[in-house]
Design a protein around this motif. Structure first.
Motif, mmCIF file in Angstrom:
data_model
loop_
_atom_site.group_PDB
_atom_site.id
_atom_site.type_symbol
_atom_site.label_atom_id
_atom_site.label_comp_id
_atom_site.label_asym_id
_atom_site.label_seq_id
_atom_site.Cartn_x
_atom_site.Cartn_y
_atom_site.Cartn_z
ATOM 1 N N ASN A 175 20.722 29.987 43.404
ATOM 2 C CA ASN A 175 20.057 30.441 44.616
ATOM 3 C C ASN A 175 20.461 31.865 44.953
ATOM 4 O OD1 ASN A 175 18.555 30.246 47.118
ATOM 5 N ND2 ASN A 175 20.523 30.059 48.133
ATOM 6 N N ARG A 176 21.740 32.164 44.773
ATOM 7 C CA ARG A 176 22.252 33.474 45.157
ATOM 8 C C ARG A 176 23.314 33.902 44.149
ATOM 9 N NH1 ARG A 176 25.947 34.299 50.429
ATOM 10 N NH2 ARG A 176 27.565 34.007 48.865
ATOM 11 N N MET A 177 23.324 35.178 43.813
ATOM 12 C CA MET A 177 24.359 35.741 42.943
ATOM 13 C C MET A 177 24.979 36.922 43.667
ATOM 14 S SD MET A 177 22.399 35.596 39.250
ATOM 15 C CE MET A 177 23.857 35.386 38.211
ATOM 16 N N ASP B 232 38.622 51.156 46.433
ATOM 17 C CA ASP B 232 37.799 50.166 45.728
ATOM 18 C C ASP B 232 38.622 49.388 44.705
ATOM 19 O OD1 ASP B 232 35.178 52.610 45.691
ATOM 20 O OD2 ASP B 232 35.333 50.854 47.009
ATOM 21 N N THR B 233 39.860 49.776 44.508
ATOM 22 C CA THR B 233 40.716 49.081 43.549
ATOM 23 C C THR B 233 40.924 47.637 43.980
ATOM 24 O OG1 THR B 233 41.881 51.097 42.909
ATOM 25 C CG2 THR B 233 43.037 49.006 42.554
ATOM 26 N N ALA B 234 40.609 46.718 43.073
ATOM 27 C CA ALA B 234 40.690 45.293 43.371
ATOM 28 C C ALA B 234 40.321 44.500 42.126
ATOM 29 C CB ALA B 234 39.741 44.922 44.516
ATOM 30 N N VAL B 235 40.522 43.196 42.217
ATOM 31 C CA VAL B 235 39.949 42.288 41.223
ATOM 32 C C VAL B 235 38.569 41.881 41.752
ATOM 33 C CG1 VAL B 235 40.162 40.096 40.011
ATOM 34 C CG2 VAL B 235 42.211 41.455 40.513
ATOM 35 N N TYR B 236 37.575 42.070 40.921
ATOM 36 C CA TYR B 236 36.201 41.769 41.307
ATOM 37 C C TYR B 236 35.781 40.429 40.711
ATOM 38 C CZ TYR B 236 35.571 46.360 43.372
ATOM 39 O OH TYR B 236 35.675 47.463 44.185
ATOM 40 N N TYR B 237 35.181 39.601 41.551
ATOM 41 C CA TYR B 237 34.769 38.259 41.144
ATOM 42 C C TYR B 237 33.262 38.092 41.301
ATOM 43 C CZ TYR B 237 39.710 37.019 41.567
ATOM 44 O OH TYR B 237 41.077 36.958 41.425
ATOM 45 N N CYS B 238 32.670 37.551 40.286
ATOM 46 C CA CYS B 238 31.269 37.164 40.357
ATOM 47 C C CYS B 238 31.180 35.824 41.089
ATOM 48 C CB CYS B 238 30.719 37.043 38.943
ATOM 49 S SG CYS B 238 29.072 36.366 38.818
ATOM 50 N N ASN B 239 30.164 35.679 41.910
ATOM 51 C CA ASN B 239 29.947 34.428 42.638
ATOM 52 C C ASN B 239 28.491 34.011 42.503
ATOM 53 O OD1 ASN B 239 28.793 33.476 45.577
ATOM 54 N ND2 ASN B 239 30.681 32.423 45.063
ATOM 55 N N VAL B 240 28.296 32.752 42.221
ATOM 56 C CA VAL B 240 26.946 32.195 42.185
ATOM 57 C C VAL B 240 26.909 30.966 43.089
ATOM 58 C CG1 VAL B 240 25.189 31.062 40.777
ATOM 59 C CG2 VAL B 240 26.417 33.045 39.881
#
Length: 115
Positions: A32-34, A88-96
């Motif tokens: 539904n959302r990414m 902006d330094t961070a761990v980036y996570y994909c979410n679905v």
């Protein structure tokens, strides 16, 4: 069930660009959302950008004009990041998020902005 595999990230100088990608597989018809979230050291995870089935997008105010989220026909979501700043330094996570409101997360990828 959905599986997410992230790629991209790394070390970049201030003002530079990176592109993150997140490939979804499995029950992709339930998407539904990414979106993308990030978590900096000592801080809570925060959302960065989302795209909803149908193509609409949304960003936090600090990312508008610098980051672009888009999704291709193969169910991969991208985050194009320009004008990167040290904050902006961070761990980036994909979410679905699926149609039945289950959240799936990628493994995370480190983005470091430093000279």
């Amino acid at each position: 069930q959905l599986q997410l595999v992230e790629s991209g990230g790394g070390l970049v100088q201030p003002g530079g660009s990176l592109r993150l990608s997140c490939a979804a597989s499995g029950s992709i018809f339930t998407i539904n959302r990414m979106g993308w979230y990030r978590q900096a050291p000592g801080k809570q995870r925060e959302w960065v950008a989302i795209t909803i089935s149908g193509g609409s997008t949304d960003y936090t105010d600090s990312e508008k004009g610098r980051f672009t989220i888009f999704r291709d026909a193969k169910n991969t979501v991208y985050l194009q990041m320009n004008g990167l700043k040290p904050e902006d330094t961070a761990v980036y996570y994909c979410n679905v998020r699926s149609t039945d409101w289950i959240n799936y997360w990628g493994q995370g990828t480190q983005v470091t902005v430093s000279s």
